[in-house]
Design a protein around this motif. Structure first.
Motif, short mmCIF file in Angstrom:
data_model
loop_
_atom_site.label_atom_id
_atom_site.label_comp_id
_atom_site.label_asym_id
_atom_site.label_seq_id
_atom_site.Cartn_x
_atom_site.Cartn_y
_atom_site.Cartn_z
N LEU A 6 0.84 -1.21 0.00
CA LEU A 6 0.00 0.00 0.00
C LEU A 6 0.88 1.25 0.00
CD1 LEU A 6 -2.67 1.51 0.26
CD2 LEU A 6 -2.55 1.16 2.74
N VAL A 7 1.88 1.29 0.88
CA VAL A 7 2.75 2.46 0.97
C VAL A 7 3.49 2.68 -0.35
CG1 VAL A 7 4.75 3.47 2.14
CG2 VAL A 7 2.99 2.28 3.46
N GLU A 8 3.97 1.59 -0.94
CA GLU A 8 4.68 1.72 -2.21
C GLU A 8 3.76 2.26 -3.31
OE1 GLU A 8 6.66 -1.85 -3.32
OE2 GLU A 8 7.92 -1.90 -1.55
N ASP A 9 2.49 1.81 -3.32
CA ASP A 9 1.55 2.31 -4.31
C ASP A 9 1.31 3.81 -4.13
OD1 ASP A 9 1.28 -0.11 -5.51
OD2 ASP A 9 -0.72 -0.57 -4.70
N ILE A 10 1.19 4.25 -2.88
CA ILE A 10 0.96 5.67 -2.61
C ILE A 10 2.19 6.50 -3.03
CG2 ILE A 10 0.67 7.38 -0.78
CD1 ILE A 10 -1.12 5.34 0.65
N ILE A 11 3.39 6.01 -2.71
CA ILE A 11 4.61 6.71 -3.11
C ILE A 11 4.70 6.81 -4.62
CG2 ILE A 11 7.14 6.52 -3.19
CD1 ILE A 11 7.03 5.39 -0.36
N THR A 12 4.37 5.72 -5.31
CA THR A 12 4.40 5.73 -6.78
C THR A 12 3.41 6.74 -7.33
OG1 THR A 12 5.07 3.41 -6.86
CG2 THR A 12 4.10 4.33 -8.85
N GLY A 13 2.18 6.74 -6.78
CA GLY A 13 1.17 7.69 -7.25
C GLY A 13 1.58 9.13 -7.01
N LEU A 14 2.12 9.42 -5.82
CA LEU A 14 2.54 10.79 -5.52
C LEU A 14 3.72 11.22 -6.39
CD1 LEU A 14 2.33 10.76 -1.61
CD2 LEU A 14 0.85 12.02 -3.16
N SER A 15 4.57 10.27 -6.74
CA SER A 15 5.74 10.60 -7.55
C SER A 15 5.37 11.06 -8.95
CB SER A 15 6.67 9.38 -7.64
OG SER A 15 7.16 9.02 -6.36
N ARG A 16 4.14 10.75 -9.38
CA ARG A 16 3.70 11.15 -10.71
C ARG A 16 3.16 12.57 -10.74
NH1 ARG A 16 0.26 6.24 -13.26
NH2 ARG A 16 0.68 7.43 -15.14
N ILE B 214 -9.26 -6.78 0.03
CA ILE B 214 -8.12 -5.95 0.41
C ILE B 214 -7.51 -5.22 -0.78
CG2 ILE B 214 -6.48 -7.84 0.20
CD1 ILE B 214 -6.47 -4.91 2.77
N PHE B 215 -7.50 -5.86 -1.96
CA PHE B 215 -6.90 -5.20 -3.11
C PHE B 215 -7.75 -4.04 -3.61
CE2 PHE B 215 -4.93 -9.50 -3.43
CZ PHE B 215 -3.63 -9.09 -3.18
N ASP B 216 -9.08 -4.22 -3.59
CA ASP B 216 -9.95 -3.10 -3.94
C ASP B 216 -9.80 -1.96 -2.95
OD1 ASP B 216 -10.93 -4.41 -6.15
OD2 ASP B 216 -12.71 -5.21 -5.13
N THR C 217 -5.25 4.31 -2.16
CA THR C 217 -4.20 4.95 -2.96
C THR C 217 -4.77 6.10 -3.77
OG1 THR C 217 -2.95 2.89 -3.12
CG2 THR C 217 -2.47 4.58 -4.76
N GLU C 218 -5.88 5.86 -4.47
CA GLU C 218 -6.49 6.91 -5.29
C GLU C 218 -6.91 8.09 -4.44
OE1 GLU C 218 -10.70 6.84 -6.93
OE2 GLU C 218 -9.57 6.41 -8.76
N SER C 219 -7.54 7.81 -3.29
CA SER C 219 -8.05 8.90 -2.45
C SER C 219 -6.92 9.71 -1.84
CB SER C 219 -8.94 8.32 -1.34
OG SER C 219 -10.06 7.66 -1.89
N VAL C 220 -5.89 9.04 -1.35
CA VAL C 220 -4.78 9.75 -0.72
C VAL C 220 -4.04 10.60 -1.73
CG1 VAL C 220 -2.53 9.47 0.40
CG2 VAL C 220 -4.48 8.10 1.16
N VAL C 221 -3.69 10.02 -2.87
CA VAL C 221 -2.96 10.78 -3.88
C VAL C 221 -3.80 11.94 -4.40
CG1 VAL C 221 -1.86 10.67 -6.15
CG2 VAL C 221 -1.56 8.79 -4.54
#
Length: 370
Positions: free
Chosen positions: A1-11, A84-86, A92-96
């Motif tokens: 989850l954290v990695e997905d958020i970091i990836t999303g923010l990095s964009r 859990i994946f949904d 991720t979408e909401s946080v980013v």
């Protein structure tokens, strides 16, 4: 989850994100977030926690100003481990989607407190944004002045040029325009397209100008698509995409993108613009009850946005409620006394010419002057 958020923010190009290897050194440690900010050289810190009870999981997140220590944004999400994946994708979408506008609004507050004599080009841009959101003639004049000042400091500052182009284009719709605004807006927007291929915010502003003022719908669609590819969690990017698609004759896509914008940022300063776009799109689909409901909601959110007045007027005409339509037209003319059917025909941003004719006809029936 954290990695997905970091990836999303990095964009998101408007800020940089510390790499996971650095941020993970703080995992499981009780540390002062101000210390984290100093050690990593960042202004904002995003932290969170995950709690589990049986098959249920609760995820909390908060964005903290690492200098002042105060909370900029907080939220929490709950779901079942079987999904859990949904849930992970939703978080991720909401946080980013929430972090970018939260940081932008916080930076606007900081810019307001700086002495104007020593302010840089980017701070001038940040000061221009709330004046745009005010949706007033005086506010739009300030946006022109501030973006012009920013460009005098840095002529290559495409973000200021993109906002300057957009405010001129929108000024025509609001009847707050100067004689050469349409031509200048289009010129500035095309310069942005040439210089800012990897800046999603600049591309978003330029796409709206190219659709509305230049009526170059294919270029506008390509541009807004690139903007969303660069930042797929931008609420204001989706608001811009909604209007580009509406003007390009694609109301179902427009409605979907306006809704996505509001899911990403439910209290966004451009919410009234998105609500109005939904109403306009339902007019195009000839679903007039829904158009009226969304138009009225848009006016409550942003009373000075001219498009919302016109949505309500056309919906009332098509619903055969002439007295209410005439009253709505009088309110439009009180707010924008120089607006005429002739100006609307001149603007005519619609790819769908049949709708454009119905639109002007309905406004005329309600009493908007020629």
């Amino acid at each position: 989850l954290v990695e997905d958020i970091i990836t999303g923010l990095s964009r998101v190009n408007s800020f940089f994100v510390i790499a996971r290897n650095s941020s993970f050194t703080y995992k499981g440690r009780a540390v002062d977030l101000r210390q984290v900010g100093r050690e990593l050289g960042v202004r904002y810190v995003l932290e969170g926690s995950i709690r589990r009870a049986g098959s249920r999981v609760r995820i909390s997140g908060q964005l903290v100003d690492a200098i002042s220590g105060h909370h900029v944004w907080t939220d929490r999400f709950e779901g079942d481990l079987s999904d859990i994946f949904d849930l992970q994708d939703k978080v991720t979408e909401s946080v980013v989607g929430a972090v970018e506008p939260s940081i932008r609004l916080e930076e606007i507050k900081q810019a307001r407190m700086k002495p104007t004599d020593y302010i840089g080009a980017y701070d001038l841009y940040l000061r221009a944004l709330p004046r745009f959101y005010s949706m007033t003639r005086e506010g739009f004049a300030d946006v022109r002045r501030l973006t012009n000042e920013a460009l005098s400091i840095d002529p290559g500052f495409t973000l200021a040029k993109a906002l300057g182009a957009y405010i001129r284009s929108l000024s025509v719709s609001q009847c707050w325009h100067e004689p050469d605004d349409t031509r200048v807006a289009v010129r500035m927007a095309r310069e942005v397209l040439a210089d800012a291929r990897d800046d999603p915010t600049s591309l978003r502003f330029a796409a709206q100008v190219i659709a509305y003022s230049a009526k170059d719908y294919e270029t506008a669609l390509d541009t807004i698509e690139r903007s969303l590819l660069l930042n797929p969690n931008s609420a204001q990017g989706y608001t811009g995409s909604g209007w580009v698609n509406a003007h390009s004759g694609r109301p179902p896509v427009a409605i979907d993108h306006f809704h996505r914008a509001m899911r990403l940022s439910p209290v966004d300063p451009e919410k009234g613009i998105a609500l109005s776009g939904i109403g306009m799109s339902y007019l195009m689909l000839e679903r007039y009850e829904e158009a009226l409901a969304w138009g009225e909601r848009a006016l409550r959110e942003m009373p000075n946005y001219g498009s919302s007045h016109r949505v309500v007027i056309m919906a009332l005409v098509k619903l055969n409620r002439p007295d209410e339509a005439q009253a709505a037209a009088r309110r439009l003319m009180e707010a924008f006394p120089t607006y005429t059917l002739g100006l609307q025909r001149q603007i005519n941003p619609w790819r769908d010419k049949v709708f454009a004719e119905r639109y002007v006809e309905a406004l005329g029936i309600a009493g908007v002057p020629e």
